[in-house]
Design a protein around this motif. Structure first.
Motif, mmCIF file in Angstrom:
data_model
loop_
_atom_site.group_PDB
_atom_site.id
_atom_site.type_symbol
_atom_site.label_atom_id
_atom_site.label_comp_id
_atom_site.label_asym_id
_atom_site.label_seq_id
_atom_site.Cartn_x
_atom_site.Cartn_y
_atom_site.Cartn_z
ATOM 1 N N MET A 46 0.825 -1.198 0.000
ATOM 2 C CA MET A 46 0.000 0.000 0.000
ATOM 3 C C MET A 46 0.864 1.254 0.000
ATOM 4 N N MET A 47 1.945 1.262 0.760
ATOM 5 C CA MET A 47 2.833 2.424 0.787
ATOM 6 C C MET A 47 3.499 2.631 -0.568
ATOM 7 N N LEU A 48 3.931 1.538 -1.200
ATOM 8 C CA LEU A 48 4.517 1.662 -2.536
ATOM 9 C C LEU A 48 3.492 2.161 -3.546
ATOM 10 N N TYR A 49 2.261 1.691 -3.419
ATOM 11 C CA TYR A 49 1.200 2.115 -4.327
ATOM 12 C C TYR A 49 0.924 3.608 -4.182
ATOM 13 N N LEU A 50 0.836 4.088 -2.948
ATOM 14 C CA LEU A 50 0.587 5.505 -2.721
ATOM 15 C C LEU A 50 1.769 6.360 -3.182
ATOM 16 N N ASN A 52 3.951 5.625 -5.530
ATOM 17 C CA ASN A 52 3.961 5.643 -6.987
ATOM 18 C C ASN A 52 2.846 6.539 -7.539
ATOM 19 N N GLY A 53 1.657 6.494 -6.895
ATOM 20 C CA GLY A 53 0.564 7.348 -7.341
ATOM 21 C C GLY A 53 0.893 8.823 -7.202
ATOM 22 N N LEU A 54 1.492 9.201 -6.069
ATOM 23 C CA LEU A 54 1.870 10.596 -5.880
ATOM 24 C C LEU A 54 2.952 11.021 -6.866
ATOM 25 N N THR A 59 4.289 14.400 -11.629
ATOM 26 C CA THR A 59 5.055 14.497 -12.868
ATOM 27 C C THR A 59 4.196 14.627 -14.117
ATOM 28 N N ARG A 60 2.913 14.409 -14.035
ATOM 29 C CA ARG A 60 2.079 14.476 -15.245
ATOM 30 C C ARG A 60 1.627 15.911 -15.505
ATOM 31 N N LYS A 61 1.189 16.146 -16.744
ATOM 32 C CA LYS A 61 0.708 17.464 -17.127
ATOM 33 C C LYS A 61 -0.728 17.666 -16.658
ATOM 34 N N VAL A 135 -9.657 10.192 -4.880
ATOM 35 C CA VAL A 135 -9.791 10.800 -6.200
ATOM 36 C C VAL A 135 -9.258 12.227 -6.203
ATOM 37 N N ALA A 136 -9.486 12.964 -5.115
ATOM 38 C CA ALA A 136 -8.974 14.328 -5.018
ATOM 39 C C ALA A 136 -7.450 14.351 -5.029
ATOM 40 N N THR A 137 -6.814 13.344 -4.447
ATOM 41 C CA THR A 137 -5.355 13.261 -4.464
ATOM 42 C C THR A 137 -4.831 13.145 -5.884
ATOM 43 N N VAL A 138 -5.581 12.436 -6.724
ATOM 44 C CA VAL A 138 -5.159 12.255 -8.116
ATOM 45 C C VAL A 138 -5.396 13.516 -8.949
ATOM 46 N N LEU A 139 -6.443 14.278 -8.624
ATOM 47 C CA LEU A 139 -6.865 15.391 -9.478
ATOM 48 C C LEU A 139 -6.517 16.765 -8.926
ATOM 49 N N TYR A 140 -5.835 16.822 -7.776
ATOM 50 C CA TYR A 140 -5.664 18.132 -7.149
ATOM 51 C C TYR A 140 -4.788 19.062 -7.980
ATOM 52 N N CYS A 141 -3.894 18.526 -8.814
ATOM 53 C CA CYS A 141 -3.037 19.384 -9.641
ATOM 54 C C CYS A 141 -3.770 19.903 -10.874
ATOM 55 N N ASP A 142 -5.003 19.439 -11.117
ATOM 56 C CA ASP A 142 -5.762 19.861 -12.295
ATOM 57 C C ASP A 142 -6.777 20.947 -11.991
ATOM 58 N N VAL A 143 -6.954 21.305 -10.720
ATOM 59 C CA VAL A 143 -8.007 22.253 -10.341
ATOM 60 C C VAL A 143 -7.385 23.408 -9.562
ATOM 61 N N PRO A 144 -8.041 24.581 -9.568
ATOM 62 C CA PRO A 144 -7.492 25.721 -8.809
ATOM 63 C C PRO A 144 -7.746 25.656 -7.317
ATOM 64 N N SER A 145 -8.785 24.925 -6.894
ATOM 65 C CA SER A 145 -9.134 24.896 -5.470
ATOM 66 C C SER A 145 -9.329 23.451 -5.015
#
Length: 555
Positions: A46-50, A52-54, A59-61, A135-145
């Motif tokens: 689980m720690m490796l999964y998290l 890697n997800g972060l 690093t993604r656009k 889901v918010a952890t995955v998308l937080y870099c795509d939104v302003p708030s």
């Protein structure tokens, strides 16, 4: 009866105490000595999964706001459609997802239906919050708030959970004819969307059959399908949440979209109550029609109520040799196979198409390409699709433990029939592939022998995981969400390790100029040795299974 608000307070308190009790019992199970090694492995994974997800998120656009709005609403709509398709095909459940204990003590209490619905929604709130945060952890870099995103996802997940309850309750109240129409309608829509995704995947993959490229193309195809006009019409309830997710911290738009989102969430709760009340009345009407029908009256007058059912059951049993108890366990599994033969046959169509797809998408594909996708389907898809394992017997564990059968015989009886079904499926797909692309006898022996051992390994591993971390069918919550993700990703990692070991073995044999028999024999020995090890570990887990401690009575 107590006042409505006092009753709601009592139910919320009961839900809170139940959640605390479940968490304490879950921690006690995870820290028990016989599960400590599995818990450490799961926590490390689980720690490796998290991590890697972060890393991937950082690093993604960033995604364009318009595309993110389409994906959020369309993805929720597709997931809601999946709930309706699943509800139309699965066993009817009119308890709103309540456990047997909750059905006994809560649903039969003098409660109003909306109070019961409030209790049910409160019980799924923790898992909804955790899903929204993931889901918010995955998308937080795509939104302003981030705050607007979390609030929008919480309400969107709540509406989705309400839709799931509506689908389950509606499907359980329909008659046989109405359920057939529901299956045909929603399955047709779902199949059309799946075919659309597959066509987009084949077009964007440019004829490549590499698993990673196909996975990337399929993910992009899902996003394109979620943005189509038809799916967006289905996603109208999630439109305010999608707009709120990309809004900034301040402004009138945040207040407007937030108010609309809260209104939709409240309306979804009201609709669940309406559907439940309608379903209760409709069940009574259907039952009265069935009892008043001439066919039922004539059968009731002619048949013997004492001797009728045993004769019918005798005809469905399969006569098998005892084999120290293995035969009766297999015959018992055969009853479930005969009953759900249509669903099992339909569930095998998609893996067959996926396995034979390389023969169409790649000009130089051979039997090994088909075998690679068969291995993926066998390890990841076959156990959850067949569901012929201990998860169906969670309420009868005490009975199985009391049978005069050794643990090894019990485990062999549990995995024999699903393994045989999977092996027969593998043989049919391999035969079809050999008819299209001829292969050498050594390749056929390697593929058939290796995949057969993998089938036994898959079902032994599934029973091993279930006996280590048992759960009830249709159980939801935070623990089930984490368990499902870890099991799926763990199997994927295990499959990648198997592929790497196979490549290393082939390279060593080629460098050492070993014979073809050594190459094939080593692969077969490794496959069947892994199956035997998984079977012995599952047998040990069954021997150490504690009825009083391991059976999830409280869930």
């Amino acid at each position: 009866m107590m006042p409505s608000w006092s009753m709601v307070q009592a139910l919320l308190l009961s839900s809170y105490r139940s959640m605390v009790t479940r968490m304490r019992r879950c921690v006690a199970r995870l820290l028990s000595p016989k599960r400590l090694l599995a818990t450490i492995a799961a926590a490390a994974f689980m720690m490796l999964y998290l991590a890697n997800g972060l890393l991937v998120v950082l690093t993604r656009k960033p995604v364009a706001p318009d595309e993110l709005t389409l994906w959020l609403g369309g993805g929720m709509a597709i997931y809601g459609l999946f709930h309706f398709v699943r509800a139309s095909w699965q066993e009817p459940d009119s308890r709103l997802g309540l456990s047997p204990a909750e059905t006994l003590w809560i649903s039969r209490a003098p409660l109003r239906q909306r109070e019961l619905m409030a209790y049910r929604m409160a019980s799924i709130l923790p898992s909804t919050l955790v899903k929204a945060l993931l889901v918010a952890t995955v998308l937080y870099c795509d939104v302003p708030s981030l705050a607007c995103l979390v609030l929008a996802l919480i309400m969107a997940m709540g509406v989705l959970e309400s839709l799931r309850l509506i689908a389950d309750r509606l499907a359980a109240s329909l008659s046989s004819r109405e359920r057939t129409l529901m299956r045909i309608g929603f399955s047709t829509i779902g199949l059309a969307l799946v075919m659309q995704m597959l066509v987009r995947t084949l077009v964007s993959s440019a004829g490549s059959s590499h698993p990673l490229s196909l996975l990337t193309a399929f993910t992009a195809a899902c996003g394109e399908t979620a943005g189509t006009p038809f799916v967006q019409w289905l996603a109208i309830p999630w439109w305010p949440m999608a707009k709120l997710a990309i809004a900034a911290d301040t402004g009138a738009s945040v207040f407007a979209y937030g108010s609309l989102s809260i209104l939709v969430a409240v309306l979804s709760f009201v609709v669940v109550s309406w559907v439940d009340e309608w379903s209760t009345r409709h069940e009574m009407i259907c039952e009265r029609k069935r009892l008043d029908s001439p066919a039922y009256q004539s059968s009731r007058a002619t048949r013997d109520p004492v001797a009728y059912q045993p004769i019918r059951r005798r005809k469905t049993l399969l006569a098998l040799p005892n084999l120290r108890g293995v035969g009766p366990i297999m015959a018992r599994q055969w009853v479930a196979v005969v009953r759900y033969r249509g669903s099992i046959a339909a569930s095998l169509v998609a893996p067959a198409v996926l396995s034979l797809a390389p023969l169409v998408t790649q000009a130089h594909a051979g039997l090994l390409h088909v075998a690679a996708w068969l291995a993926v389907c066998t390890l990841l898809l076959a156990p959850p699709m067949l569901r012929i394992d201990f998860r169906r017997d969670i309420d009868r564990m005490w009975l199985l433990r009391s049978l005069p059968i050794t643990p090894l015989a019990m485990m062999l009886g549990q995995i024999a029939l699903p393994s045989m079904i999977t092996i027969a499926f593998q043989l049919s797909v391999v035969a079809t592939a050999c008819f299209v692309v001829p292969a050498s006898p050594s390749t056929i022996i390697l593929v058939v022998g290796g995949l057969s051992g993998l089938a036994i390994f898959s079902f032994a591993l599934e029973n091993l995981v279930f006996l280590t971390f048992p759960h009830r069918p249709k159980q939801d919550g935070l623990a089930m969400m984490v368990r499902a993700k870890l099991v799926f990703l763990g199997k994927g990692l295990l499959l990648a390790c198997m592929a790497a070991a196979f490549i290393v073995w082939v390279t060593l044999c080629a460098n050492a100029s070993a014979s073809l028999a050594v190459l094939v024999g080593g692969c077969l020995i490794a496959s069947w040795a892994s199956a035997g090890a998984a079977l012995l570990l599952a047998t040990r887990c069954w021997r150490r299974f504690d009825i009083h401690f391991d059976t999830p009575f409280l869930h």
